[in-house]
Design an enzyme around this catalytic site. Structure first.
Site, PDB file in Angstrom:
ATOM      1  N   SER A  91       0.798  -1.230   0.000  1.00  0.00           N
ATOM      2  CA  SER A  91       0.000   0.000   0.000  1.00  0.00           C
ATOM      3  C   SER A  91       0.826   1.272   0.000  1.00  0.00           C
ATOM      4  O   SER A  91       0.298   2.359  -0.233  1.00  0.00           O
ATOM      5  CB  SER A  91      -0.903   0.018   1.231  1.00  0.00           C
ATOM      6  OG  SER A  91      -0.100   0.122   2.409  1.00  0.00           O
ATOM      7  N   GLY A  93       2.503   1.979   2.838  1.00  0.00           N
ATOM      8  CA  GLY A  93       2.656   2.269   4.258  1.00  0.00           C
ATOM      9  C   GLY A  93       4.062   2.028   4.779  1.00  0.00           C
ATOM     10  O   GLY A  93       4.602   2.833   5.539  1.00  0.00           O
ATOM     11  N   PHE A  94       4.681   0.928   4.374  1.00  0.00           N
ATOM     12  CA  PHE A  94       6.026   0.606   4.853  1.00  0.00           C
ATOM     13  C   PHE A  94       7.037   1.616   4.333  1.00  0.00           C
ATOM     14  O   PHE A  94       7.938   2.055   5.065  1.00  0.00           O
ATOM     15  CB  PHE A  94       6.427  -0.806   4.433  1.00  0.00           C
ATOM     16  CG  PHE A  94       7.797  -1.208   4.911  1.00  0.00           C
ATOM     17  CD1 PHE A  94       7.976  -1.691   6.198  1.00  0.00           C
ATOM     18  CD2 PHE A  94       8.905  -1.084   4.089  1.00  0.00           C
ATOM     19  CE1 PHE A  94       9.244  -2.048   6.658  1.00  0.00           C
ATOM     20  CE2 PHE A  94      10.172  -1.441   4.535  1.00  0.00           C
ATOM     21  CZ  PHE A  94      10.334  -1.921   5.817  1.00  0.00           C
ATOM     22  N   ASP A 144      -1.649   1.224   5.759  1.00  0.00           N
ATOM     23  CA  ASP A 144      -1.533   1.077   7.210  1.00  0.00           C
ATOM     24  C   ASP A 144      -0.389   1.929   7.735  1.00  0.00           C
ATOM     25  O   ASP A 144       0.432   2.448   6.968  1.00  0.00           O
ATOM     26  CB  ASP A 144      -1.315  -0.397   7.585  1.00  0.00           C
ATOM     27  CG  ASP A 144       0.012  -0.939   7.057  1.00  0.00           C
ATOM     28  OD1 ASP A 144       0.446  -0.483   5.983  1.00  0.00           O
ATOM     29  OD2 ASP A 144       0.611  -1.812   7.705  1.00  0.00           O
ATOM     30  N   GLY A 220       4.229  -5.284  10.459  1.00  0.00           N
ATOM     31  CA  GLY A 220       4.952  -4.821  11.629  1.00  0.00           C
ATOM     32  C   GLY A 220       5.900  -5.832  12.223  1.00  0.00           C
ATOM     33  O   GLY A 220       6.242  -5.750  13.415  1.00  0.00           O
ATOM     34  N   ASP A 270       6.815 -12.868   1.506  1.00  0.00           N
ATOM     35  CA  ASP A 270       7.672 -12.097   0.601  1.00  0.00           C
ATOM     36  C   ASP A 270       8.862 -11.592   1.381  1.00  0.00           C
ATOM     37  O   ASP A 270       8.804 -11.442   2.609  1.00  0.00           O
ATOM     38  CB  ASP A 270       6.915 -10.912  -0.006  1.00  0.00           C
ATOM     39  CG  ASP A 270       6.877  -9.718   0.946  1.00  0.00           C
ATOM     40  OD1 ASP A 270       7.634  -8.761   0.726  1.00  0.00           O
ATOM     41  OD2 ASP A 270       6.110  -9.748   1.923  1.00  0.00           O
ATOM     42  N   CYS A 308      20.802 -28.456  -6.156  1.00  0.00           N
ATOM     43  CA  CYS A 308      19.965 -27.418  -6.771  1.00  0.00           C
ATOM     44  C   CYS A 308      19.857 -27.614  -8.277  1.00  0.00           C
ATOM     45  O   CYS A 308      20.843 -27.917  -8.955  1.00  0.00           O
ATOM     46  CB  CYS A 308      20.548 -26.039  -6.464  1.00  0.00           C
ATOM     47  SG  CYS A 308      19.608 -24.670  -7.165  1.00  0.00           S
ATOM     48  N   CYS A 310      18.778 -25.144 -10.426  1.00  0.00           N
ATOM     49  CA  CYS A 310      18.642 -23.856 -11.117  1.00  0.00           C
ATOM     50  C   CYS A 310      19.647 -23.725 -12.246  1.00  0.00           C
ATOM     51  O   CYS A 310      20.612 -24.485 -12.348  1.00  0.00           O
ATOM     52  CB  CYS A 310      18.796 -22.711 -10.112  1.00  0.00           C
ATOM     53  SG  CYS A 310      20.510 -22.320  -9.651  1.00  0.00           S
ATOM     54  N   HIS A 350      19.861 -18.054  -8.541  1.00  0.00           N
ATOM     55  CA  HIS A 350      20.019 -19.173  -7.610  1.00  0.00           C
ATOM     56  C   HIS A 350      19.207 -18.957  -6.335  1.00  0.00           C
ATOM     57  O   HIS A 350      18.476 -19.859  -5.896  1.00  0.00           O
ATOM     58  CB  HIS A 350      21.485 -19.377  -7.244  1.00  0.00           C
ATOM     59  CG  HIS A 350      21.661 -20.312  -6.098  1.00  0.00           C
ATOM     60  ND1 HIS A 350      21.557 -21.688  -6.248  1.00  0.00           N
ATOM     61  CD2 HIS A 350      21.849 -20.082  -4.768  1.00  0.00           C
ATOM     62  CE1 HIS A 350      21.694 -22.265  -5.056  1.00  0.00           C
ATOM     63  NE2 HIS A 350      21.874 -21.313  -4.146  1.00  0.00           N
TER      64      HIS A 350
END
Length: 386
Positions: A91, A93-94, A144, A220, A270, A308, A310, A350
Site C-alpha cells: 500500500s 505504508g512501509f 496502514d 509490523g 515475501d 539445486c 537452477c 540461484h
C-alpha cells in the site's frame, strides 16, 4: 476475485489453492519482490522457469516512477512489465514509515517530500486505493501505519503501539470503503498490527475479521525486532486468523523463517532477502549460507549447491542435447571479484530458485502428510554448513 481452498493440513501448516484474476497460486508460496515493476536482475521468463507464481509491486515507488499516467496507459502493471500471472501490491505504508523524520502523519494521511524530486506529496488510504486500482494488482493491501520496533531511540511503548494499531484500523475502514466505491474487481487484504504486544494483535485481528476482508496480512514484523520477538508474534497471530482465508506474513524472511511460518499456518511470504543478499555475494543453499567472495572459492569447481536444479547450478539442456549454464563456485567468485554484472544476476537466479523450490518441497511434503519430518531434516541440513 479471490477463491481460497484448503487442500491439506498438518498441525497448523496448510496446503491451499488461491485463485485470483490473473491465475492460480499454489500455497504456501514465496513471492519475489519487484519494487519498481521488476525483480532486480531477473527476467520474467526466468521467474516463470524457476516456478514463480505471483510477484510483488510497490505502490509508493511506482506512483513516483513511472507515474500513474504511464501505468494507466498500459492498463496496469501486468502489461507494463510483461507478467501475465498474479501480482500483489503493497500500500505504500512501509515505504512511508521508512522515510522517518521526512514524513508527517495525521488522521487524514501522511505528508512527505518525494525522495525522487522533493515534491510535497500527500498519501491517504483513499489515494492508495486509487493508485492500486490503476495498477490492477490481483491483491491490494490496505494503507496502514507500520508500527516500528523502536521510536526515536527507545523501544516502542504499548501506548505508541496502540495508537499506531488503532490508526491502521481506522484507515482499514476507509480503504475498504474506497475500494468498494472504485468497484475494484480484485481482492483487498487487511493488515494486522499491534507491535510486539499479543493483546494488541488480538484486538487488531478481531476488528479486521469483523470487516470481513478476503484475506489478511501480518505486518509490523521484520522491522528491527530481535528474532525471538518475531517468532513470538508469528506463533501468536496466524492461527487466530480465519482458517478459510489466506494469511500473508509481510517481509519475512530467512529460509528457516519461512519454514517456521508455514508451521504456524502462514500461506504467503515475501522478502527482499534473496535478491538483496545475492547482490552482496551471499548465497543460500540446502547446507547453509555461502559467501562467494571468500578466497576459499577461488579454484572450487563445484556448483553452489549440488542438490539445486537452477540455471546457475545445473544449467539447462538445449534442443540439441548440449547444456547451457551450470557454473562453478570459482567462476562466480571471479565474477564477484571483478564486479561483473553477471555475478548478481546468476546469484539472484540461484537464491530465488532456492526459495521457490523450498516452498515447492513444502507443498509436496504437506500433500504427502510428512511436513514435520521434512522440516526437521531441512533444519538439520541447513545447520550442517557448506
Amino acid at each position: 476475485m479471490l477463491q481460497f481452498e484448503l487442500l491439506a493440513t498438518e498441525g497448523l501448516a496448510r496446503r491451499g489453492r488461491l485463485t485470483l484474476n490473473h491465475g492460480v497460486v499454489q500455497t504456501p508460496i514465496f513471492m519475489p519482490v519487484g519494487t519498481y515493476g521488476t525483480v532486480k536482475g531477473v527476467t520474467p521468463r526466468s521467474l516463470e522457469e524457476m516456478g514463480a507464481q505471483i510477484i510483488l509491486g510497490n505502490t509508493f515507488h511506482l506512483w513516483m516512477r513511472p507515474g500513474l499516467d504511464v501505468l494507466q496507459q498500459f492498463g496496469g502493471l501486468h502489461r507494463f512489465e510483461q507478467w501475465n500471472k498474479p501480482i500483489l501490491t503493497d500500500s505504500g505504508g512501509f515505504q512511508v514509515w521508512s522515510l522517518g523524520e521526512m514524513r508527517r502523519i495525521s488522521e487524514e494521511g501522511v505528508k512527505f517530500a518525494s525522495p525522487v524530486n522533493g515534491d510535497r506529496l500527500f498519501l491517504t488510504p483513499e489515494i492508495s486505493m486509487q493508485i492500486q486500482r490503476i495498477l490492477n494488482s490481483d491483491i491490494v493491501m490496505q494503507f496502514d501505519e507500520c508500527t516500528p520496533y523502536e521510536t526515536k531511540g527507545h523501544r516502542t511503548t504499548e501506548a505508541e503501539a496502540r495508537f499506531s494499531m488503532e490508526l491502521s484500523r481506522r484507515w482499514a475502514l476507509r480503504c475498504q470503503a474506497e475500494f468498494q466505491r472504485l468497484e475494484n474487481p480484485n481482492a483487498l487484504f487487511g493488515i494486522v498490527q499491534g507491535g510486539m504486544f499479543e493483546h494488541l494483535r488480538q484486538e487488531s485481528l478481531e476488528a479486521l475479521v469483523e470487516m470481513d476482508f478476503p484475506g489478511y496480512a501480518i505486518g509490523g514484523v521484520s522491522v528491527g525486532e530481535p528474532k525471538e520477538d518475531m517468532l513470538r508474534i508469528m506463533a501468536h497471530t496466524p492461527q487466530r486468523l480465519p482458517a478459510h482465508k489466506p494469511r500473508y506474513l509481510m517481509g519475512v524472511g530467512t529460509p528457516e523463517d519461512l519454514v517456521e511460518g508455514v508451521a504456524q499456518g502462514v500461506d504467503l511470504f515475501d522478502c527482499v532477502m534473496p535478491t538483496r543478499n545475492a547482490r552482496n555475494g551471499h548465497l543460500f543453499t540446502r547446507f547453509g549460507d555461502l559467501k562467494i567472495r571468500n578466497a576459499r572459492h577461488r579454484g572450487d569447481e563445484r556448483p553452489l549447491d549440488e542438490t539445486c536444479g537452477c540455471y546457475t547450478c545445473r544449467g539447462v539442456t538445449n534442443a540439441d542435447g548440449t547444456v547451457s549454464g551450470g557454473f562453478s563456485r570459482a567462476y562466480l567468485h571471479h565474477l564477484e571479484r571483478c564486479g561483473e554484472m553477471l555475478a548478481p544476476m546468476l546469484a539472484s537466479i540461484h537464491n530465488l530458485h532456492f526459495y521457490l523450490d523450498t516452498m515447492r518441497q513444502i507443498r509436496e511434503a504437506l500433500d504427502a502428510g510428512r511436513f514435520t519430518a521434512w522440516a526437521q531434516a531441512f533444519r538439520e541440513d541447513r545447520r550442517r554448513g557448506v
